[in-house]
Design a protein around this motif. Structure first.
Motif, PDB file in Angstrom:
ATOM      1  N   SER A 105      -6.798   0.328   2.563  1.00  0.00           N
ATOM      2  CA  SER A 105      -5.913   1.448   2.855  1.00  0.00           C
ATOM      3  C   SER A 105      -6.548   2.788   2.510  1.00  0.00           C
ATOM      4  O   SER A 105      -7.568   2.872   1.818  1.00  0.00           O
ATOM      5  CB  SER A 105      -4.604   1.276   2.085  1.00  0.00           C
TER       6      SER A 105
ATOM      7  N   SER B 196      -5.649  -6.152  -6.481  1.00  0.00           N
ATOM      8  CA  SER B 196      -6.082  -4.853  -5.974  1.00  0.00           C
ATOM      9  C   SER B 196      -7.420  -4.449  -6.563  1.00  0.00           C
ATOM     10  O   SER B 196      -7.684  -4.671  -7.751  1.00  0.00           O
ATOM     11  CB  SER B 196      -5.021  -3.796  -6.302  1.00  0.00           C
TER      12      SER B 196
ATOM     13  N   HIS C 260       0.840  -1.207   0.000  1.00  0.00           N
ATOM     14  CA  HIS C 260       0.000   0.000   0.000  1.00  0.00           C
ATOM     15  C   HIS C 260       0.871   1.252   0.000  1.00  0.00           C
ATOM     16  O   HIS C 260       2.029   1.227   0.449  1.00  0.00           O
ATOM     17  CB  HIS C 260      -0.924   0.012   1.229  1.00  0.00           C
TER      18      HIS C 260
ATOM     19  N   VAL D 230      -2.669   2.008   6.260  1.00  0.00           N
ATOM     20  CA  VAL D 230      -3.475   0.804   6.109  1.00  0.00           C
ATOM     21  C   VAL D 230      -4.448   0.751   7.279  1.00  0.00           C
ATOM     22  O   VAL D 230      -4.032   0.710   8.442  1.00  0.00           O
ATOM     23  CB  VAL D 230      -2.604  -0.462   6.068  1.00  0.00           C
TER      24      VAL D 230
END
Length: 480
Positions: free
Chosen positions: A410, A429, A389, A393
């Motif tokens: 995040s 993601s 990230h 987070v």
């Protein structure tokens, strides 16, 4: 303010929390302190401060022109002389009035004063040395004139066995007697029947853990929720059973049944993430504890103290001209010294925690330092650090069906899926409409997860559809 809540499984808690045990070192230190106190050895600065205090002009014993240290023998001699003078004067007056009979009475009075002075033991009034003192004999003698017996009687009601062998001072290793489950051992002796019924936890009770801060006091509270029934008058009820005082503002909780001691038996623990970089693990079955069972990461107190002492030693060894520069450097390094962290620790606040139910010794954490860490609770070490990230987070969650799969969310507006068996592998993601606030797996469909964001949306995703954005094949629904 309640910052975090989580359920505590039914039957996981002991019926009655036990008292916080003392370690052998703590118990030995307390017994030694009590022994010294009972023997008249008062450690600290109180006696020194009293000796160093400025004398009073009106005391009659010492003035500003006298020496700083009072001559104890001289003071005792003055007291004896004054007592003899009073006795002699009393004897002469009584002899003139009543003859030889009263003279014998005056002698008895003088003897009484001598006995009183002997009982006060003024010769050892200011003595702080315990050389030649038999402590055991002194404590065992209820008629001992020294201050030891007085202190012993004041503290324990007896001069023998006070505090030194207190049955309530049990070490963690020694434990209590075999009847530790009695009402007295459980702390129920002073409760009436109604209070006892509320205090004893049952396997059927619904328990909630709540991280709370009120008036700058942070606690973890164990709440008992009673469903509506005939015994509750047809209404639901909720109350705080007991709480744990925390040193920092709590941000997240994770219940776990793995003890840091490595015991195979099921425990009742809670991991607490706070504004500090360390993760504290507390035993929920212990009442009134002041320290966590262990801390994952966080400040390394030993290393920090060593750094401070080294810096002070270097500053003290330098010349006078260099002392100012050394002090300035010491101030500049003060912030760095405050960040003397344990190996593998987070470097900022811990924002989220998740315990792995399959691998019971595994705990995941996420932080404002933009990292996700996987911990071994038993070894108390960080096994993996994930840095996929780009911003803080906020949340982590293990998959209920595939235990090695971890979901993270995040402030970089993404939710990611990683497999900790391949920590260096690329993470899947999903783009989110705003900063991620919370996420969870769907318990009825373990391939789907839900993410809530700062803009008030709750989005549901199916991991089988692959990575994507809201509004594409990755998102199934949006709820407001």
């Amino acid at each position: 303010m309640i910052s975090s809540i989580c359920w505590l499984p039914r039957g996981a808690a002991k019926p009655v929390p036990v008292a916080a045990p003392m370690t052998d070192e703590e118990l030995a230190a307390m017994r030694e302190k009590a022994s010294d106190l009972a023997a008249g050895v008062l450690e600290g600065s109180d006696v020194e401060d009293a000796d160093d205090a400025e004398p009073s002009d009106s005391s009659g014993w010492e003035t500003e022109g006298d020496d700083d240290d009072m001559d104890v023998e001289s003071a005792v001699a003055k007291a004896r002389a004054a007592a003899e003078a009073i006795a002699s004067s009393s004897g002469r007056t009584a002899a003139g009035a009543a003859g030889s009979k009263n003279s014998k009475g005056s002698q008895a009075a003088a003897g009484g004063l001598e006995a009183a002075l002997a009982e006060l033991d003024m010769d050892h009034y200011d003595s702080s040395d315990d050389e030649g003192v038999d402590r055991e004999a002194l404590l065992a003698d209820p008629d001992a004139p020294a201050s030891a017996a007085v202190i012993a009687r004041a503290l324990g009601g007896r001069s023998a066995g006070i505090i030194l062998n207190d049955p309530y001072m049990q070490s963690a290793a020694g434990g209590a007697d075999s009847d530790a489950d009695s009402d007295a051992a459980d702390g129920l002796a002073d409760l009436d029947s109604d209070e006892r019924e509320d205090y004893v936890l049952r396997d059927s009770d619904l328990l909630i853990l709540a991280a709370r801060n009120e008036d700058n006091v942070s606690t973890v509270e164990v709440w008992v929720y009673e469903e509506a029934s005939s015994s509750t008058g047809g209404e639901a009820n909720i109350y705080v059973h007991h709480d744990i005082l925390l040193p920092a503002f709590p941000l997240c909780l994770a219940w776990m049944d793995c003890s840091p001691s490595g015991s195979s038996s099921r425990a009742n623990m809670v991991a607490v993430g706070s504004m500090d970089p360390g993760i504290e693990i507390w035993d929920l079955d212990v009442a009134e504890q002041v320290e966590p069972t262990c801390t994952l990461g966080g400040i390394d107190a030993a290393a920090q103290q060593a750094a401070v002492e080294a810096a002070q030693s270097a500053a003290g060894a330098s010349s006078k001209s260099a002392k100012k520069k050394a002090k300035q450097k010491l101030k500049k390094k003060a912030a760095e010294m405050d960040k003397q962290l344990k190996p593998g620790s987070h470097s900022d606040a811990v924002l989220g925690l998740s315990w792995n139910r399959e691998y019971r010794n595994v705990l995941a954490s996420c932080s404002a330092d933009k990292t996700v860490k996987v911990w071994d609770v038993v070894s108390q070490k960080c096994e993996h650090t994930l840095s996929h990230h780009r911003d803080k987070v906020q949340a982590v969650a293990w998959n209920p069906a595939e235990s090695p799969v971890l979901l993270t969310g995040s402030y970089d507006r993404t939710a990611c899926l990683v497999d900790v068996r391949q920590p260096s592998g690329a993470a899947l993601s999903w783009s989110i409409s705003a900063d991620v606030e919370a996420l969870t797996w769907n318990p009825g469909s373990p391939t789907c997860f839900l993410v809530s964001s700062e803009d008030g949306l709750v989005a549901s995703f199916d991991a089988r559809a692959g990575a994507g954005n809201i509004g594409t094949g990755g998102a199934r629904a949006e709820l407001i």
